[in-house]
Each structure stands twice: as structure tokens, then as C-alpha cells.
Design a protein around this motif. Structure first.
Motif, PDB file in Angstrom:
ATOM      1  N   GLN A  46     -87.509 124.868  56.309  1.00  0.00           N
ATOM      2  CA  GLN A  46     -88.182 126.223  55.826  1.00  0.00           C
ATOM      3  C   GLN A  46     -87.095 126.433  54.470  1.00  0.00           C
ATOM      4  O   GLN A  46     -86.287 125.824  54.347  1.00  0.00           O
ATOM      5  CB  GLN A  46     -88.227 127.170  56.660  1.00  0.00           C
ATOM      6  CG  GLN A  46     -86.654 127.351  57.282  1.00  0.00           C
ATOM      7  CD  GLN A  46     -86.569 127.930  58.866  1.00  0.00           C
ATOM      8  OE1 GLN A  46     -87.436 128.733  59.173  1.00  0.00           O
ATOM      9  NE2 GLN A  46     -85.548 127.516  59.463  1.00  0.00           N
ATOM     10  N   GLU A 121     -82.273 125.879  68.564  1.00  0.00           N
ATOM     11  CA  GLU A 121     -82.646 126.128  67.198  1.00  0.00           C
ATOM     12  C   GLU A 121     -83.135 124.866  66.519  1.00  0.00           C
ATOM     13  O   GLU A 121     -82.448 123.741  66.446  1.00  0.00           O
ATOM     14  CB  GLU A 121     -81.199 126.562  66.470  1.00  0.00           C
ATOM     15  CG  GLU A 121     -81.417 126.755  64.940  1.00  0.00           C
ATOM     16  CD  GLU A 121     -82.569 127.525  64.409  1.00  0.00           C
ATOM     17  OE1 GLU A 121     -82.608 128.919  64.965  1.00  0.00           O
ATOM     18  OE2 GLU A 121     -83.392 127.048  63.653  1.00  0.00           O
ATOM     19  N   ASP A 153     -86.818 121.240  68.385  1.00  0.00           N
ATOM     20  CA  ASP A 153     -88.128 122.138  68.217  1.00  0.00           C
ATOM     21  C   ASP A 153     -88.298 122.896  69.977  1.00  0.00           C
ATOM     22  O   ASP A 153     -88.005 121.895  70.778  1.00  0.00           O
ATOM     23  CB  ASP A 153     -89.163 121.501  68.084  1.00  0.00           C
ATOM     24  CG  ASP A 153     -90.581 122.371  68.058  1.00  0.00           C
ATOM     25  OD1 ASP A 153     -91.471 122.184  67.461  1.00  0.00           O
ATOM     26  OD2 ASP A 153     -90.413 123.414  68.782  1.00  0.00           O
ATOM     27  N   ALA A 154     -87.886 124.059  70.000  1.00  0.00           N
ATOM     28  CA  ALA A 154     -87.772 124.783  71.333  1.00  0.00           C
ATOM     29  C   ALA A 154     -89.064 124.428  72.156  1.00  0.00           C
ATOM     30  O   ALA A 154     -89.201 124.302  73.449  1.00  0.00           O
ATOM     31  CB  ALA A 154     -87.608 126.240  71.174  1.00  0.00           C
ATOM     32  N   TYR A 239     -87.036 145.556  59.213  1.00  0.00           N
ATOM     33  CA  TYR A 239     -88.507 145.184  59.687  1.00  0.00           C
ATOM     34  C   TYR A 239     -89.448 146.117  59.515  1.00  0.00           C
ATOM     35  O   TYR A 239     -89.665 146.936  59.971  1.00  0.00           O
ATOM     36  CB  TYR A 239     -88.259 144.793  61.375  1.00  0.00           C
ATOM     37  CG  TYR A 239     -87.207 143.764  61.610  1.00  0.00           C
ATOM     38  CD1 TYR A 239     -86.736 143.654  63.006  1.00  0.00           C
ATOM     39  CD2 TYR A 239     -86.635 142.941  60.619  1.00  0.00           C
ATOM     40  CE1 TYR A 239     -86.049 142.816  63.217  1.00  0.00           C
ATOM     41  CE2 TYR A 239     -85.908 141.931  61.245  1.00  0.00           C
ATOM     42  CZ  TYR A 239     -85.362 142.055  62.311  1.00  0.00           C
ATOM     43  OH  TYR A 239     -84.528 140.781  62.725  1.00  0.00           O
TER      44      TYR A 239
HETATM   45  N1  SAM Z   1     -84.240 138.163  64.039  1.00  0.00           N
HETATM   46  C1  SAM Z   1     -85.278 137.334  63.544  1.00  0.00           C
HETATM   47  C2  SAM Z   1     -86.868 138.106  63.489  1.00  0.00           C
HETATM   48  O1  SAM Z   1     -86.836 139.037  64.251  1.00  0.00           O
HETATM   49  O2  SAM Z   1     -87.569 137.571  62.948  1.00  0.00           O
HETATM   50  C3  SAM Z   1     -85.248 136.065  64.234  1.00  0.00           C
HETATM   51  C4  SAM Z   1     -83.887 135.475  63.798  1.00  0.00           C
HETATM   52  S1  SAM Z   1     -83.682 133.733  63.961  1.00  0.00           S
HETATM   53  C5  SAM Z   1     -82.977 133.272  62.475  1.00  0.00           C
HETATM   54  C6  SAM Z   1     -85.190 132.892  63.952  1.00  0.00           C
HETATM   55  C7  SAM Z   1     -84.840 131.404  64.216  1.00  0.00           C
HETATM   56  O3  SAM Z   1     -86.168 130.929  64.896  1.00  0.00           O
HETATM   57  C8  SAM Z   1     -84.829 130.628  62.797  1.00  0.00           C
HETATM   58  O4  SAM Z   1     -83.513 130.297  62.923  1.00  0.00           O
HETATM   59  C9  SAM Z   1     -85.924 129.461  62.897  1.00  0.00           C
HETATM   60  O5  SAM Z   1     -85.501 128.223  62.279  1.00  0.00           O
HETATM   61  C10 SAM Z   1     -85.781 129.484  64.415  1.00  0.00           C
HETATM   62  N2  SAM Z   1     -86.998 128.779  64.942  1.00  0.00           N
HETATM   63  C11 SAM Z   1     -88.484 128.943  64.354  1.00  0.00           C
HETATM   64  N3  SAM Z   1     -89.362 128.124  65.033  1.00  0.00           N
HETATM   65  C12 SAM Z   1     -88.687 127.503  65.906  1.00  0.00           C
HETATM   66  C13 SAM Z   1     -89.083 126.231  66.957  1.00  0.00           C
HETATM   67  N4  SAM Z   1     -90.127 125.961  67.026  1.00  0.00           N
HETATM   68  N5  SAM Z   1     -87.859 125.852  67.692  1.00  0.00           N
HETATM   69  C14 SAM Z   1     -86.804 126.638  67.622  1.00  0.00           C
HETATM   70  N6  SAM Z   1     -86.371 127.227  66.569  1.00  0.00           N
HETATM   71  C15 SAM Z   1     -87.329 127.897  65.781  1.00  0.00           C
END
Ligand code: SAM
Length: 295
Positions: A46, A121, A153-154, A239
Motif C-alpha cells: 500500500q 501484519e 496475510d491474516a 476518524y
Molecule cells: N487504527 C487503524 C484504523 O482504525 O483504521 C488501523 C491501524 S493498523 C496500521 C491497520 C493495519 O492492518 C495496517 O498496518 C495494514 O497493513 C494491516 N492489514 C490490512 N490488511 C491486512 C491483512 N489482510 N492481514 C494482515 N494485516 C492487514
């Protein structure tokens, strides 16, 4: 009066930087004026930017969407963590989905009952750049012996994982790009399979006033797997567009008194900025328009 005006003008000029506009909504958005970019990187996953703003401090945005700001991150991270962990009698193991900036991990480690925290992550550069440029978020949590950081990927992790967890906290970005898969019925079912008895699942569920469909959609996708599906709220200024919703899903119905929550809270290590037992209880009161979205 003149002296004040001159000073303010000088200050504005000295702080002057580019305005940063969030692009989550095509027709409306917030703008961070006089911001200074600290880092901009197209990662493998991203578009990542970290910038500094006179009012909100250091800010992380992914694909044009604000993830957190130094000034108000504690509200979000405390509510995502302490509501489920203080509700659960004795949380020992936690799975964090996403959360690569380290804020959730920092708060989870304040609970003395925790024995292991796994954070999954998808984007290693979020972890690396957050450690380097946003140390106020993790405060060393990534190096804690109880913390296990997995870059994957979670959605795949939860399919293959053989461990179980007392609480799962899905701190994902919005259902756009890599985050979309984390709002599906299949993903919620896979998470349910990893929860221990009386386990709790919570997730970042957007701003219902602006993202009208997200509340109903995630509720619909969680109901086949959990007996008790609801939401709780907090107001996080950056937000933008109103109260932030957190999804809650469990089989056990948790009804706790403020006294019990206060007793459990007293065991936590470290200061809190936002969470109180009273806020915990009040957060589950949903306004009429959200109840309508759900029905
Ligand atoms: N607090 C933020 C919000 O409310 O939007 C979220 C913060 S955190 C940085 C979100 C994280 O989710 C990002 O680092 C992103 O890379 C991760 N992410 C997105 N899709 C994902 C996936 N499929 N598996 C694991 N991590 C993922």
C-alpha cells in the motif's frame, strides 16, 4: 494587538508545509494544514505516509486513509483493548490482526494476566517504519518477550493456525485493498474457530455516520458464528465524521458491573488516557440511527 498578529503570522510561516487531505470519501474529508512529510513509501502492499502536523503530531496514513495520530491514538487503542480484556475473566492469549503500528500491542501488554500475544501484519514496512518514526505507539512492545510478530496475510494465518486465543483484536485498515478480506463471513468463521471457550472477538468497524453499510454488513457476517453480536463506540477526532464503532462478537453474554471492571482495571500497569469503567458500560449504548442500520 499588532505584536500578537506579527508573531502568529511568523509562526504560521515557519510551520508552513503542505496541507494533507484524507481521501477516504470523494465528496468530503479532513485536511491537515501546515504538515511536514517525514516519510512517503509505496510498500509492497500500500501507499504509506508518515507526516507531522502542529495540532495532531505524527500521523500514519495508508492509501490516503488516516490510521492514527499521536494526539488521539490512545482513545482508539485503549477502547479496542481494555473493553474485551477487562470483560474477559482472565485473558492469557491474544491474537492481533493487523495492528502493525504497535499501539494495540502496547496496550495488551499492560495486562499482567497475558502470557502470549501474536500479531499478524501483512506489511512488514508498516512495522519497520512505525518502530523508527512512531516509537510513541509501540513503546518497545515489538521487542517484548511475550510478543510474537508474524508478517503474513491474516486471512491465511487464521485458516492455518492451530493455537487458540482468549481474545482476538482485528485492528485492520478499512475494507479497501488488503483489509477487505478481514470483513467477510469466512474470515469471522475462521477467527471463531481459534477462540477458546468464552472467547471474545472485537474489530475496527468504521464510522457508521459515514460508512452506513459497514455496521449491518459486519453484523450479518458475524451472526452465523457468534451468539452475541453487538457494537460499542468511542469518539476519535481524526476518524472523521462521527463516532467510531467497534464490533463485538462472543458466545457468552458479558454483563459486568463498574465495580468489577474497576477492580480488574486496578491491576493494569501504566496510565490510561481515555478508558474508564463508566465509559466501558456507556460505550455499548447505540444511537437510534445505528440501531436502525442494524435492523
Ligand atoms: N487504527 C487503524 C484504523 O482504525 O483504521 C488501523 C491501524 S493498523 C496500521 C491497520 C493495519 O492492518 C495496517 O498496518 C495494514 O497493513 C494491516 N492489514 C490490512 N490488511 C491486512 C491483512 N489482510 N492481514 C494482515 N494485516 C492487514
Amino acid at each position: 494587538m499588532f505584536k500578537w498578529l506579527a508573531t502568529t503570522t511568523l509562526l504560521a510561516l515557519s510551520l508552513h508545509g503542505e496541507p494533507y487531505r484524507e481521501t477516504l470519501y470523494p465528496e468530503w474529508g479532513q485536511c491537515f494544514h501546515e504538515s511536514t512529510v517525514l516519510l512517503r513509501q509505496k510498500t509492497d502492499v500500500q501507499d504509506l505516509i508518515i507526516f507531522q502536523n502542529p495540532r495532531f503530531g505524527k500521523i500514519l496514513a495508508l492509501d490516503g486513509i488516516i490510521q492514527n495520530t499521536e494526539a488521539d491514538e490512545a482513545i482508539y487503542h485503549e477502547m479496542m483493548v481494555h473493553v474485551p480484556l477487562l470483560a474477559h475473566e482472565n485473558p492469557k492469549s491474544v491474537l492481533i490482526i493487523g495492528g502493525g503500528d504497535g499501539g494495540i500491542l502496547r496496550e495488551v501488554l499492560k495486562h499482567p494476566s497475558i502470557e502470549r500475544v501474536t500479531l499478524v501484519e501483512i506489511d512488514k514496512q508498516v512495522v519497520d517504519f512505525s518502530k523508527e518514526h512512531l516509537p510513541h505507539l509501540s513503546k518497545g512492545a515489538f521487542d517484548h518477550p511475550k510478543a510474537h510478530i508474524i508478517i503474513q496475510d491474516a486471512a491465511l494465518f487464521v485458516k492455518e493456525c492451530k493455537e487458540d486465543f482468549d481474545v482476538i483484536i482485528c485492528d485492520s485498515s478499512d475494507p479497501i485493498g488488503p483489509g477487505a478480506v478481514l470483513f467477510t463471513r469466512e474470515f469471522y468463521g475462521d477467527c471463531k474457530n481459534l477462540l477458546s471457550k468464552n472467547g471474545i472477538f472485537v474489530n475496527q468497524n468504521g464510522v457508521p455516520f459515514m460508512q452506513e453499510t459497514e455496521l449491518a454488513l459486519t453484523a450479518k457476517n458475524r451472526k452465523p458464528h457468534f451468539k452475541h453480536v453487538t457494537f460499542y463506540l468511542a469518539t476519535v477526532p481524526t476518524y472523521a465524521g462521527g463516532q467510531m464503532a467497534f464490533g463485538w462478537a462472543s458466545d457468552k453474554k458479558y454483563r459486568l458491573s463498574e465495580a468489577v471492571l474497576a477492580e480488574r482495571l486496578s491491576k493494569l500497569k501504566g496510565e490510561l488516557f481515555y478508558y474508564t469503567p463508566e465509559i466501558h458500560k456507556a460505550a455499548f449504548a447505540l444511537p437510534a440511527f445505528m440501531q436502525k442500520q442494524l435492523n
